[in-house]
Every structure is written in C-alpha cells, then in structure tokens.
Design a protein around this motif. Structure first.
Motif, PDB file in Angstrom:
ATOM      1  N   ALA A 271       0.830  -1.201   0.000  1.00 36.60           N
ATOM      2  CA  ALA A 271       0.000   0.000   0.000  1.00 36.60           C
ATOM      3  C   ALA A 271       0.865   1.253   0.000  1.00 36.60           C
ATOM      4  N   LYS A 272       0.412   2.243  -0.763  1.00 39.81           N
ATOM      5  CA  LYS A 272       1.032   3.572  -0.759  1.00 39.81           C
ATOM      6  C   LYS A 272      -0.043   4.584  -0.410  1.00 39.81           C
ATOM      7  N   PHE A 273       0.368   5.579   0.358  1.00 35.62           N
ATOM      8  CA  PHE A 273      -0.572   6.589   0.831  1.00 35.62           C
ATOM      9  C   PHE A 273      -0.035   7.992   0.573  1.00 35.62           C
ATOM     10  N   HIS A 274      -0.962   8.907   0.291  1.00 35.58           N
ATOM     11  CA  HIS A 274      -0.685  10.343   0.297  1.00 35.58           C
ATOM     12  C   HIS A 274      -1.578  10.927   1.387  1.00 35.58           C
ATOM     13  N   PHE A 275      -1.055  11.912   2.108  1.00 33.94           N
ATOM     14  CA  PHE A 275      -1.784  12.488   3.233  1.00 33.94           C
ATOM     15  C   PHE A 275      -2.074  13.968   3.030  1.00 33.94           C
ATOM     16  N   LYS A 276      -3.197  14.384   3.592  1.00 32.98           N
ATOM     17  CA  LYS A 276      -3.551  15.797   3.687  1.00 32.98           C
ATOM     18  C   LYS A 276      -4.237  15.975   5.036  1.00 32.98           C
ATOM     19  N   ASP A 277      -3.747  16.889   5.843  1.00 30.95           N
ATOM     20  CA  ASP A 277      -4.312  17.145   7.179  1.00 30.95           C
ATOM     21  C   ASP A 277      -4.313  15.878   8.040  1.00 30.95           C
ATOM     22  N   ASN A 278      -3.242  15.083   7.954  1.00 31.94           N
ATOM     23  CA  ASN A 278      -3.088  13.828   8.693  1.00 31.94           C
ATOM     24  C   ASN A 278      -4.168  12.789   8.382  1.00 31.94           C
ATOM     25  N   LEU A 279      -4.797  12.932   7.223  1.00 28.80           N
ATOM     26  CA  LEU A 279      -5.765  11.950   6.744  1.00 28.80           C
ATOM     27  C   LEU A 279      -5.290  11.413   5.397  1.00 28.80           C
ATOM     28  N   ILE A 280      -5.689  10.205   5.081  1.00 26.40           N
ATOM     29  CA  ILE A 280      -5.304   9.584   3.811  1.00 26.40           C
ATOM     30  C   ILE A 280      -6.167  10.187   2.700  1.00 26.40           C
ATOM     31  N   ILE A 281      -5.531  10.831   1.735  1.00 28.29           N
ATOM     32  CA  ILE A 281      -6.268  11.408   0.616  1.00 28.29           C
ATOM     33  C   ILE A 281      -6.117  10.566  -0.652  1.00 28.29           C
ATOM     34  N   LYS A 282      -5.054   9.764  -0.694  1.00 26.60           N
ATOM     35  CA  LYS A 282      -4.861   8.848  -1.821  1.00 26.60           C
ATOM     36  C   LYS A 282      -4.305   7.535  -1.279  1.00 26.60           C
ATOM     37  N   HIS A 283      -4.942   6.430  -1.671  1.00 26.33           N
ATOM     38  CA  HIS A 283      -4.574   5.094  -1.180  1.00 26.33           C
ATOM     39  C   HIS A 283      -4.492   4.168  -2.393  1.00 26.33           C
ATOM     40  N   THR A 284      -3.322   3.610  -2.618  1.00 29.64           N
ATOM     41  CA  THR A 284      -3.121   2.681  -3.730  1.00 29.64           C
ATOM     42  C   THR A 284      -2.641   1.344  -3.182  1.00 29.64           C
ATOM     43  N   ASP A 285      -3.410   0.294  -3.465  1.00 30.44           N
ATOM     44  CA  ASP A 285      -3.025  -1.064  -3.093  1.00 30.44           C
ATOM     45  C   ASP A 285      -2.552  -1.783  -4.350  1.00 30.44           C
ATOM     46  N   ASP A 286      -1.390  -2.406  -4.263  1.00 33.13           N
ATOM     47  CA  ASP A 286      -0.827  -3.113  -5.401  1.00 33.13           C
ATOM     48  C   ASP A 286      -0.573  -4.567  -5.015  1.00 33.13           C
ATOM     49  N   PHE A 287      -1.017  -5.485  -5.870  1.00 27.30           N
ATOM     50  CA  PHE A 287      -0.775  -6.899  -5.653  1.00 27.30           C
ATOM     51  C   PHE A 287      -0.837  -7.623  -6.989  1.00 27.30           C
TER      52      PHE A 287
END
Length: 158
Positions: free
Chosen positions: A98-114
């Motif tokens: 999983a990769k995450f991007h954050f804004k205001d300590n919240l996840i704004i972008k979540h990518t799961d790769d498998f």
C-alpha cells in the motif's frame, strides 16, 4: 511514530477489527483509492467498498500489517489479507503493498498493489490460473467487483 504512521496503524487495526467507522475516519473526504480489482474509486465509494468486503467476509477476514512508514506527505505499508472469496468459497491469502498520500493527517490517496494473477488463481481456481493473467480477465474481474459494489451501495442507501 509520526502522526501519519499512527493513521496507517489506526486504519489497519480498524480493518482487522471489522470497524469500518474507525477505518473511514482515516480517510479524507476527497479520498481516491486504486487497486487491481476495483480500479479507481473516490469519496464514499471507498468506504462502501471496505464495508462490503468486511460484510462478505462474515467475520473470517484476517489482516496482518507491517513495514509501516510515513512522513508528512507520503506513507507505505505491507499487509496480508486472508479470507474466503465469497463467490467460490476458495481460500485467498493476498500480499498487498500500500502507498498513501496524506492531507491534514488523513489519507487522501490510497493505492493497493498486488499480483492479480496470483489472486485470481486462488480466488477462482483453474479459470483464474488459465486466464487470470489476461487483460480480458482483469477487465471482467473489475467489472464484477464494481457491479457488486454498486448493488451493495444501492441496498444500503434505501
């Protein structure tokens, strides 16, 4: 532990406890999600996806997570989901990055790769083994997942 690492830990702890309320608290209202099965989802679709997956697991979803890392903007984790695929009742053990991007300590972008082929072999058996690597099968898997999500969302908003 950074604030965003705490958010990732909260997210996976909530997922392992089937607590979609706490899980969704980790997401920014403008969340964007992507994985090989559902493709791209936005906003409320993302929480609805998790609710559907948890509901379908009937309490048999096991989550393990590790390698949690995050700074002020980006984060990552490795997680393993073990469950029975609802359509075939076949056992699936899926290792996800999983990769995450954050804004205001919240996840704004979540990518799961498998590995979608490895997932398809486990979830669908011989059909997944023979066709799981093809673009045609990837498209079919995604269409079915999106259709299931749409039906789930409609059912829960009535």
């Amino acid at each position: 532990m950074t604030p965003n690492e705490k958010t990732i830990v909260k997210f996976y702890t909530a997922l392992s406890n089937a607590d979609t309320s706490k899980l969704c608290e980790c997401y920014h209202p403008n969340i964007q999600f992507h994985d090989p099965v559902f493709g791209s989802l936005k906003g409320n679709e993302v929480c609805q996806m998790w609710k559907m997956l948890i509901e379908r697991s009937k309490g048999n979803l096991k989550i393990e997570f590790s390698d949690v890392k995050a700074d002020d903007h980006l984060g990552s984790a490795r997680w393993i989901a073990s469950y029975r695929f609802s359509k075939t009742n076949r056992k699936v053990v899926n290792t996800i990055y999983a990769k995450f991007h954050f804004k205001d300590n919240l996840i704004i972008k979540h990518t799961d790769d498998f590995d979608i082929w490895k997932w398809a072999k486990q979830a669908m058996g011989l059909k997944g083994f023979l066709l799981g690597w093809t673009g045609f099968m990837h498209k079919k898997i995604q269409e079915q997942a999106r259709f299931s999500l749409k039906k789930h969302t409609e059912k829960n908003h009535k």
